[in-house]
Design an enzyme around this catalytic site. Sequence first.
Site, PDB file in Angstrom:
ATOM      1  N   LYS A   9      -9.729   8.960 -12.444  1.00  0.00           N
ATOM      2  CA  LYS A   9      -9.821   7.926 -11.407  1.00  0.00           C
ATOM      3  C   LYS A   9      -9.401   8.573 -10.098  1.00  0.00           C
ATOM      4  CE  LYS A   9      -7.799   3.433 -10.097  1.00  0.00           C
ATOM      5  NZ  LYS A   9      -9.005   2.804  -9.588  1.00  0.00           N
TER       6      LYS A   9
ATOM      7  N   GLU B 164     -14.064   5.524 -10.334  1.00  0.00           N
ATOM      8  CA  GLU B 164     -13.069   4.571 -10.844  1.00  0.00           C
ATOM      9  C   GLU B 164     -12.932   4.680 -12.358  1.00  0.00           C
ATOM     10  OE1 GLU B 164     -10.983   2.321  -9.648  1.00  0.00           O
ATOM     11  OE2 GLU B 164     -11.662   1.676  -7.682  1.00  0.00           O
TER      12      GLU B 164
ATOM     13  N   THR C 212      -9.614   4.225  -5.160  1.00  0.00           N
ATOM     14  CA  THR C 212      -9.187   2.853  -5.383  1.00  0.00           C
ATOM     15  C   THR C 212      -9.827   2.020  -4.295  1.00  0.00           C
ATOM     16  OG1 THR C 212      -7.313   1.362  -5.724  1.00  0.00           O
ATOM     17  CG2 THR C 212      -7.013   3.106  -4.077  1.00  0.00           C
TER      18      THR C 212
END
Length: 102
Positions: free
Chosen positions: A19, A72, A22
């Site tokens: 990831k 993500e 954000t």
Amino acid sequence: MNDITFYQRFEADIIAGRKTITIRDKSESHFKAGDILRVGRFEDNQYFCTIEVLSVSPITLDELTEQYAEQENMMLTELKEVIEEIYPKSNEFYVINFQRLK
């Protein structure tokens, strides 16, 4: 004191480097490239790593693509569902691209 928090379910993906972005609303759009942030879990504010912000750019829900979903570490439909769950009345967001510091 942590500078940014993530739901606990994202901790392992952030630590593993799966990831790398954000998506946040305007209240967290003040970060800028080069910022070094202490990261904690949303649920208990427990620190778990440090990240460096690489870029911050505006985006709408309709502009999200598979590439963002990959960053993500989820599918595009799942990403949109998560964002709508967290920010139910918003359509303007900011993509914060980051890397975990070793």
